[in-house]
Write a protein that holds these residues in place. Structure first.
Motif, PDB file in Angstrom:
ATOM      1  N   LYS A  22       0.871  -1.166   0.000  1.00  0.00           N
ATOM      2  CA  LYS A  22       0.000   0.000   0.000  1.00  0.00           C
ATOM      3  C   LYS A  22       0.909   1.216   0.000  1.00  0.00           C
ATOM      4  O   LYS A  22       1.284   1.726   1.051  1.00  0.00           O
ATOM      5  N   PRO A  23       1.269   1.709  -1.177  1.00  0.00           N
ATOM      6  CA  PRO A  23       2.355   2.673  -1.295  1.00  0.00           C
ATOM      7  C   PRO A  23       2.122   4.035  -0.651  1.00  0.00           C
ATOM      8  O   PRO A  23       3.025   4.579  -0.066  1.00  0.00           O
ATOM      9  N   ARG A  73       0.397  21.078   3.130  1.00  0.00           N
ATOM     10  CA  ARG A  73       1.621  20.266   3.116  1.00  0.00           C
ATOM     11  C   ARG A  73       1.296  18.778   2.939  1.00  0.00           C
ATOM     12  O   ARG A  73       1.906  18.095   2.126  1.00  0.00           O
ATOM     13  N   GLN A  74       0.322  18.278   3.704  1.00  0.00           N
ATOM     14  CA  GLN A  74      -0.061  16.873   3.595  1.00  0.00           C
ATOM     15  C   GLN A  74      -0.667  16.566   2.221  1.00  0.00           C
ATOM     16  O   GLN A  74      -0.448  15.499   1.661  1.00  0.00           O
ATOM     17  N   LYS A  75      -1.402  17.519   1.688  1.00  0.00           N
ATOM     18  CA  LYS A  75      -2.012  17.346   0.370  1.00  0.00           C
ATOM     19  C   LYS A  75      -0.943  17.256  -0.711  1.00  0.00           C
ATOM     20  O   LYS A  75      -1.035  16.437  -1.626  1.00  0.00           O
ATOM     21  N   GLU A  76       0.102  18.081  -0.596  1.00  0.00           N
ATOM     22  CA  GLU A  76       1.199  18.042  -1.564  1.00  0.00           C
ATOM     23  C   GLU A  76       1.969  16.725  -1.482  1.00  0.00           C
ATOM     24  O   GLU A  76       2.346  16.155  -2.510  1.00  0.00           O
ATOM     25  N   LEU A  77       2.209  16.239  -0.252  1.00  0.00           N
ATOM     26  CA  LEU A  77       2.905  14.969  -0.087  1.00  0.00           C
ATOM     27  C   LEU A  77       2.110  13.820  -0.690  1.00  0.00           C
ATOM     28  O   LEU A  77       2.664  12.943  -1.354  1.00  0.00           O
ATOM     29  N   ASP A 102       1.490  10.658  -7.783  1.00  0.00           N
ATOM     30  CA  ASP A 102       2.091  10.891  -9.098  1.00  0.00           C
ATOM     31  C   ASP A 102       3.248   9.945  -9.346  1.00  0.00           C
ATOM     32  O   ASP A 102       3.439   9.455 -10.454  1.00  0.00           O
ATOM     33  N   ALA A 103       4.038   9.668  -8.309  1.00  0.00           N
ATOM     34  CA  ALA A 103       5.164   8.746  -8.455  1.00  0.00           C
ATOM     35  C   ALA A 103       4.678   7.327  -8.721  1.00  0.00           C
ATOM     36  O   ALA A 103       5.311   6.572  -9.456  1.00  0.00           O
ATOM     37  N   GLN A 104       3.538   6.944  -8.146  1.00  0.00           N
ATOM     38  CA  GLN A 104       3.013   5.599  -8.337  1.00  0.00           C
ATOM     39  C   GLN A 104       2.435   5.414  -9.741  1.00  0.00           C
ATOM     40  O   GLN A 104       2.529   4.346 -10.310  1.00  0.00           O
ATOM     41  N   SER A 105       1.841   6.450 -10.296  1.00  0.00           N
ATOM     42  CA  SER A 105       1.224   6.312 -11.614  1.00  0.00           C
ATOM     43  C   SER A 105       2.279   6.182 -12.713  1.00  0.00           C
ATOM     44  O   SER A 105       1.992   5.671 -13.787  1.00  0.00           O
TER      45      SER A 105
END
Length: 80
Positions: free
Chosen positions: A20-21, A45-49, A55-58
């Motif tokens: 669960k990435p 900040r949490q929303k950006e993380l 985005d990295a997972q896609s």
């Protein structure tokens, strides 16, 4: 409909929980929303993380091999 008796089968639900990435980022974002009465301006900040993690997972290439059960059935046909 259904599986034949004696056929090999692996439940994909058991293996789906292994990876669960972005769970940590999502939980921290939801906690921030809960504490901030659903005001996402306080949780930038949490929303950006979370967005960066998603985005990295896609960008990862998915294997086009098919499901493990398909390959188990192929191997089982070859044994008979």
């Amino acid at each position: 409909m259904g599986r034949k008796a004696g056929a090999l089968y692996i439940s994909p639900k058991k293996f789906g929980s292994l990876q669960k990435p972005c769970m940590k980022e999502m939980i921290s974002f939801l906690n921030c929303l809960a504490l901030g009465q659903n005001n996402d301006e306080k949780c930038v900040r949490q929303k950006e993380l979370l967005s960066a993690c998603m985005d990295a997972q896609s960008g990862k290439n998915r294997s086009t091999w098919g499901s493990i059960n398909y390959h188990l059935q192929r191997l089982n046909r070859g044994r008979k």
